[in-house]
Structures are given as structure tokens and as C-alpha cells.
Design an enzyme around this catalytic site. Structure first.
Site, PDB file in Angstrom:
ATOM      1  N   HIS A 299     -18.332  -1.404 -59.580  1.00 23.43           N
ATOM      2  CA  HIS A 299     -18.933  -2.026 -58.551  1.00 23.43           C
ATOM      3  C   HIS A 299     -19.054  -3.658 -58.953  1.00 23.43           C
ATOM      4  O   HIS A 299     -19.705  -3.797 -59.925  1.00 23.43           O
ATOM      5  CB  HIS A 299     -20.296  -1.613 -57.910  1.00 23.43           C
ATOM      6  CG  HIS A 299     -19.961  -0.629 -56.817  1.00 23.43           C
ATOM      7  ND1 HIS A 299     -20.904   0.320 -56.681  1.00 23.43           N
ATOM      8  CD2 HIS A 299     -19.098  -0.398 -56.188  1.00 23.43           C
ATOM      9  CE1 HIS A 299     -20.666   1.282 -55.457  1.00 23.43           C
ATOM     10  NE2 HIS A 299     -19.423   0.776 -55.197  1.00 23.43           N
TER      11      HIS A 299
ATOM     12  N   CYS B 247     -28.262  -1.495 -56.540  1.00 23.69           N
ATOM     13  CA  CYS B 247     -27.714  -0.441 -55.893  1.00 23.69           C
ATOM     14  C   CYS B 247     -28.707   0.413 -54.868  1.00 23.69           C
ATOM     15  O   CYS B 247     -28.221   0.743 -54.145  1.00 23.69           O
ATOM     16  CB  CYS B 247     -27.044   0.856 -56.564  1.00 23.69           C
ATOM     17  SG  CYS B 247     -26.243   0.287 -58.227  1.00 23.69           S
TER      18      CYS B 247
HETATM   19  N1  ARG Z   1     -23.160   7.507 -58.237  1.00 22.05           N
HETATM   20  C1  ARG Z   1     -23.205   6.512 -57.441  1.00 22.05           C
HETATM   21  C2  ARG Z   1     -21.543   6.379 -57.345  1.00 22.05           C
HETATM   22  O1  ARG Z   1     -20.824   6.274 -58.205  1.00 22.05           O
HETATM   23  C3  ARG Z   1     -23.680   5.356 -57.698  1.00 22.05           C
HETATM   24  C4  ARG Z   1     -23.564   3.992 -56.899  1.00 22.05           C
HETATM   25  C5  ARG Z   1     -24.167   2.866 -57.697  1.00 22.05           C
HETATM   26  N2  ARG Z   1     -24.144   1.527 -56.553  1.00 22.05           N
HETATM   27  C6  ARG Z   1     -23.837   0.648 -56.694  1.00 22.05           C
HETATM   28  N3  ARG Z   1     -23.938  -0.275 -55.611  1.00 22.05           N
HETATM   29  N4  ARG Z   1     -23.396   0.027 -58.119  1.00 22.05           N
HETATM   30  O2  ARG Z   1     -21.148   5.898 -56.163  1.00 22.05           O
END
Ligand code: ARG
Length: 303
Positions: free
Chosen positions: A201, A297
């Protein structure tokens, strides 16, 4: 020749304007978080989750989450909380299921994400319903062109204080969603191509502090991204790879241009940030790191 400030163009390379000359937008005043009592690592959809299924200490996670809500309250933000939902262990990462923004006429609209992983798609309606109950207009975004993944504020950042969006793509979000987003909000979108799955991300590898300054992880981006990033920010600070991977140090959050909330123990990153005059606020998100998530997040910025 610069485009009019509100041209909804998607820019992949050279920036035809200085972002600091774009129209301003009001600061957010609230954050949306989801109660962490349902948090778990129950599947593996990013490299950080590997080996962590079933290892979450629920009580510890809940306490860490609570401490983070306290930090946002202390900084003056109203904290809104969505209840945990059984079977949705990643709901707690509220940066991902939606993307609020303001239209040129001042109205707020919330875009509903199209989660990449099927296991996370039921989260979309839970969050969209919450926004609707609060009176927001939710745009589900046309799916006529087929399924285009988009993971909200995990990949799309409003440029600090300005009508401009920075859009990451490559793993969870497809570039093709950005023309649509530019059109909805009537703003330019500058895209950045992510190339390292550990930084799946944009919020794992880019952390704007204010309109002049951002932290970033060079390894996460396609080689020519530095060029684009240095056109966006006058001051770019590198986050050391070890802290970016092990502590998600670049998933810290500066909500107000003054405080940088970050996972504790990211000493080199914290030192760089405080040397520039920002106040570092350390929190422990160790249980959430097991899922590939940290401070940024775990909340969504709200009007
Ligand atoms: N376990 C979640 C996923 O893989 C973690 C999300 C983390 N969110 C972020 N905005 N980086 O989707």
C-alpha cells in the site's frame, strides 16, 4: 503551460504545476477507527502476515488500539468507532474500505473501495453503511468497466492541505481507478507505481508530514518515482529499509503538520523526524504489525 487547478487529469510523470499553488482544502477534524476486539491474523494476503496466523494476543491488541484512540483524542480529533464484526479480522484497518473527499462545491463524498482480496470485501458495506448513517453520500463507483481494485486511503492520499490526490497502485489498487477518482473530485491525481510486495500500500512507503515534507522508502517505488516525489515535496526523507519493513515506520501518521505518530522503536526514523522539528509520538502497534498494518492503516481521516 499549467492546467487549470481543478483539471481532473491523471499524471504519471512530470508534474505540470507546483502542488503548493493548488487550491487549499480544509483540515480533517475526526478519525474513524474500528474496535479491535475482532482483530486477528486469519489468512495471509501480504508478506507481513506469513507465519502469523493465530499468533495475535487479542487482549494486547485491544489495549494497543485503545492507546491509539487516546493519542488522536489528545491531539484534538473526534474519534468515531465502528463495532467489531465477527469474521472480519481486518476491519480494524479503516484506511482501506473507503475514501472521503470534498467536491469543489464543498460537499463531502465517500468513495467505496473495491477490496483486492475477496476475504476483505464484506468490510466495504460495513463501512459504507456507517458513512451513510452519518449522512454522507457514498459513491460505489461504477463497476461497469469490470472490477477495478481500489483500497481507499491505503493507496490514495490527499496532498496535505491541497486539492490534489497522490495515488499509489500496483498491488491492491489498479491505476485505472484514478481517472474515475479524478473526475469525481475534480482534482488532478499523481500516480506512483509500487514494486515491492512488502510495501503493498502507498501508506507503507510514503508518509507526508506537511505540504513541503514527506518520508518515503525508496526501495518501494519504480525507479523514476523519486523524480515525481521530489516534484511533489521539497524535502524528502528516506526511511531506513529495516525500520520500514520490520516496524512499518513509514506507516506513521502526521495528522496536523506537527505530530508524527509512529510505531515505537523506529529510532533512526524518529531521530530524523524530530531533527526537523516535528514531535514524535510513539505508540505500540506490535500486534497489528503481524498483519502488515500500523498507525496510518488503523484510522480514516474524516471531515
Ligand atoms: N492485513 C491487512 C491487509 O493485508 C492489513 C492492511 C493494512 N492497511 C494499510 N492501509 N496498509 O489488507
Amino acid at each position: 503551460m499549467s492546467p487549470r487547478a481543478l483539471d481532473p487529469v491523471v499524471i504519471d510523470r512530470d508534474l505540470p504545476f507546483d502542488p503548493r499553488t493548488l487550491p487549499t482544502r480544509p483540515p480533517e477534524t475526526g478519525v474513524l477507527m474500528a474496535d479491535a476486539s475482532g482483530f486477528d491474523v486469519a489468512y495471509v494476503i501480504n508478506p507481513h502476515m506469513a507465519g502469523n496466523i493465530g499468533t495475535v494476543d487479542r487482549e494486547k491488541a485491544r489495549a494497543q488500539w485503545q492507546a491509539l484512540t487516546d493519542v488522536y483524542r489528545r491531539l484534538g480529533y473526534e474519534v468515531h468507532v465502528i463495532d467489531a464484526v465477527e469474521g472480519l479480522p481486518d476491519l480494524v484497518f479503516t484506511a482501506n474500505q473507503s475514501f472521503p473527499g470534498q467536491l469543489p462545491d464543498g460537499r463531502w463524498v465517500v468513495l467505496q473501495s473495491h477490496m483486492h482480496a475477496e476475504v476483505r470485501r464484506p468490510e466495504e458495506d460495513v463501512v459504507a453503511d456507517w458513512h451513510r448513517a452519518r449522512g454522507a453520500t457514498v459513491d460505489k463507483m461504477s463497476r461497469e468497466q469490470g472490477f477495478i481494485p481500489f483500497e481507499g486511503m491505503g493507496d490514495a492520499h490527499w496532498f496535505p492541505g491541497r486539492r490534489l490526490i497522490i495515488g499509489g497502485h500496483g498491488f491492491r489498487t489498479h491505476r485505472d481507478i484514478y481517472p474515475r477518482i479524478a473526475t469525481v473530485f475534480q482534482v488532478p491525481v499523481v500516480t506512483l507505481d509500487l514494486v515491492d510486495p512488502r510495501f503493498y500500500h502507498l501508506d507503507t512507503c510514503l508518509a507526508p508530514l506537511d505540504e513541503n515534507t514527506a518520508l518515503f522508502v525508496p526501495e518501494a517505488f519504480r525507479a523514476d518515482a523519486v523524480h515525481v516525489l521530489s516534484a511533489l515535496f521539497e524535502r524528502l526523507i528516506e526511511v531506513p529499509l529495516d525500520e520500514a519493513v520490520d516496524l512499518l515506520a513509514c506507516n506513521g501518521h502526521c495528522p496536523d503538520g506537527k505530530h508524527f505518530i509512529v510505531q515505537q522503536g523506529a529510532m533512526k526514523t524518529a531521530a530524523k523526524v524530530s531533527a526537523l522539528g516535528y514531535e514524535v509520538v510513539e505508540v505500540d502497534t506490535s500486534e497489528f504489525l503481524k498483519s502488515g498494518g500500523s498507525v496510518f492503516c488503523m484510522k480514516l481521516m474524516l471531515p
